[in-house]
Design an enzyme around this catalytic site. Structure first.
Site, PDB file in Angstrom:
ATOM      1  N   HIS A 158      -2.202 -10.794  -6.448  1.00  0.00           N
ATOM      2  CA  HIS A 158      -1.334  -9.951  -6.739  1.00  0.00           C
ATOM      3  C   HIS A 158      -1.744  -8.745  -7.753  1.00  0.00           C
ATOM      4  CE1 HIS A 158       2.657  -8.278  -6.936  1.00  0.00           C
ATOM      5  NE2 HIS A 158       3.470  -9.254  -7.586  1.00  0.00           N
ATOM      6  N   HIS A 166      -3.238  -5.881   2.618  1.00  0.00           N
ATOM      7  CA  HIS A 166      -1.752  -5.668   2.042  1.00  0.00           C
ATOM      8  C   HIS A 166      -0.925  -6.542   2.969  1.00  0.00           C
ATOM      9  CE1 HIS A 166       1.778  -4.335   0.303  1.00  0.00           C
ATOM     10  NE2 HIS A 166       1.039  -4.317  -0.787  1.00  0.00           N
ATOM     11  N   ASP A 199      -4.784  -1.695  -5.904  1.00  0.00           N
ATOM     12  CA  ASP A 199      -5.751  -1.945  -6.969  1.00  0.00           C
ATOM     13  C   ASP A 199      -7.249  -1.618  -6.782  1.00  0.00           C
ATOM     14  OD1 ASP A 199      -3.778  -3.256  -8.297  1.00  0.00           O
ATOM     15  OD2 ASP A 199      -3.697  -4.677  -6.622  1.00  0.00           O
TER      16      ASP A 199
END
Ligand code: COA
Length: 437
Positions: free
Chosen positions: A268, A307, A363
């Site tokens: 995460h 994702h 990210d």
């Protein structure tokens, strides 16, 4: 049968059921009508990891993963990142509409009023070891706020909730900055309430002996944009935790701490830290093909890729790439960017990644910007937690005020032993399954 129902034939009994649809979905409780006989509990769904289960109705964030769309309260993320400040967006997420100038002034004033943390909380932070991970310090210190504000337990009172929301949004940058300074052994810097939200955060992070911290406006704006991009993302892992913990009417400091704990995991929010470690491991462009082979053979994951929802592109990743350019003009180019760009290029042409619809996520580039700004990788997830606090709180408030919501309590399919009797210790044989890797 209209368009608002489905008909199911139970192959076990040949019975037919007409189940009404709710906004295009089947209410799971409707399935309980499907039974083989009066003693049957009724049909359940089995959905580990919630791949296909809506747990709530929400008016906050919309994502269309196939088309790469992200909207807060109907506004495209690109427009919000271009035209708004982070606190404006926070107001939007919490209240449903963008603020007027007067509303924004009052809101910014309310949040700014709460930037200080109690001295006992500061002392609590001082108790951590010098090498404690900043995210573990952040989680614990947010939870410790519950000891200072016992009034927060009255979660059914709207005024009480509003106050805790202001407190949390005001205090998380202070806690984050103190975690950072603690890990460096530097004295804490008190908030400067003449500065804007991200400017004050930078002041608390980096002010040394100077009387007033001189904020670089490009870096402050870049941080503000990054905060906007990270503010909410509908029912992700940590938000689901916020709703689940909050559904027991736990106070919002403890629920936020639990959500931050969920965010800390490498799958995460912890992914951006892992991306930097991965780029360090790769080291140079010529090592990329060998690394890609390692990923394809299942030895490791390409961190910052993939994702659960986005299967085309992550719109936040595109804005981050643009923000990175602005930051690099001020602080110089992070050499890891070249490795990341090449990694992305090779991965996007590779059948393995194309077939699985794996694209860079938020990210992949955020860590590179944070590192260029001077942050250590251990701080990256904390930087994610500051803005996501707003999303958690908006979702928490929506959950508490939703008359359909109750304490979250999933069902299970029991696969353990049938009833059996305890054997005296002298007659037991060792056969316990102790999980190990
Ligand atoms: N690198 C390599 N392969 C990956 C991958 C990655 N980053 N992400 C997914 N895959 C592969 C899986 O191994 C699986 O392959 P298989 O079908 O051959 O078994 C397939 O793609 C589907 O992945 P799955 O794990 O079912 O997707 P998910 O929706 O459960 O997981 C993530 C989503 C984000 C947890 C996952 O993509 C991941 O771990 N990414 C890396 C961590 C990360 O960047 N997290 C930040 C999210 S914002």
């Amino acid at each position: 049968m209209g368009n608002d129902a489905i008909r199911i034939t139970d192959a076990r009994t040949d019975a037919q059921y007409e189940l009404p649809l709710f906004k295009g979905a089947v209410r799971a409780m409707e399935l309980r009508k499907i039974k083989t006989g009066p003693d049957d509990f009724g049909m359940m769904t089995y959905d580990p990891a919630f791949l296909n289960t809506a747990s709530c109705q929400s008016a906050i964030t919309f994502i269309d993963g196939d088309r790469g769309i992200l909207r807060y309260r109907g506004y495209p993320i690109e427009q919000l990142a271009q035209h708004c400040t982070y606190l404006e967006v926070a107001y939007l997420l919490l209240n449903g509409e963008l603020p007027t100038a007067a509303e924004l002034k009052e809101w910014v004033g309310a949040v700014t009023y709460h930037t200080m943390i109690h001295e006992t909380t500061k002392k609590f932070l001082e108790g951590f070891r010098y090498d404690a991970h900043p995210m573990a310090m952040f989680v614990s210190t947010v939870a410790a706020l519950a000891t200072v504000y016992p009034d927060a337990r009255n979660v059914l009172d709207g005024n009480v909730r509003a106050l805790q929301i202001q407190r949390l949004i005001g205090k998380v940058p202070t806690i984050a900055a103190y975690c950072y300074r603690h890990s460096l052994g530097y004295p804490y810097v008190y908030p400067d309430n003449d500065l804007a939200y991200t400017e004050n955060f930078m002041n608390m992070l980096w002010r040394m002996m100077e009387r007033r911290y001189q904020v670089n406006p490009v870096l402050a704006r870049a941080l503000d944009v990054l905060f906007i991009l990270h503010a909410d993302h509908e029912q992700n892992c940590s938000t689901n935790v916020m709703r689940a913990v909050g559904s027991s009417q736990a106070d919002p400091f403890l629920s936020t701490a639990a959500s931050a704990a969920a965010l800390s995991g490498p799958l995460h929010g912890g992914a951006n830290e892992e991306v930097l470690k991965m780029l360090d491991e790769i080291g140079s462009k010529q090592n990329i093909p060998a690394y890609i082979e390692k990923v394809k053979s299942g030895q490791c994951k390409l961190m910052g890729f993939g994702h659960r929802v986005y299967k085309n592109f992550d719109p936040r990743a595109s804005i981050i790439k643009w923000t990175a350019e602005q930051v690099f003009e001020v602080v110089g180019r992070n050499p890891k960017l070249d490795i990341a760009l090449e990694l992305e290029r090779i991965a996007l042409e590779d059948e393995y990644f194309i077939k699985r619809k794996l694209y860079p996520n938020v990210d992949f580039y955020s860590g590179i910007i944070y590192q260029a700004m001077g942050f250590k990788p251990e701080m990256f997830t904390v930087l994610f937690a500051i803005p996501r606090t707003v999303g958690w709180l908006a979702q928490w408030q929506e959950m508490i005020t939703d008359p359909e919501q109750k304490i979250a309590r999933p069902r299970q399919i029991y696969v353990g032993h049938e009833a059996r009797d305890v054997v005296p210790m002298s007659k037991r044989t060792s056969g316990a399954l102790i999980p190990s890797d």
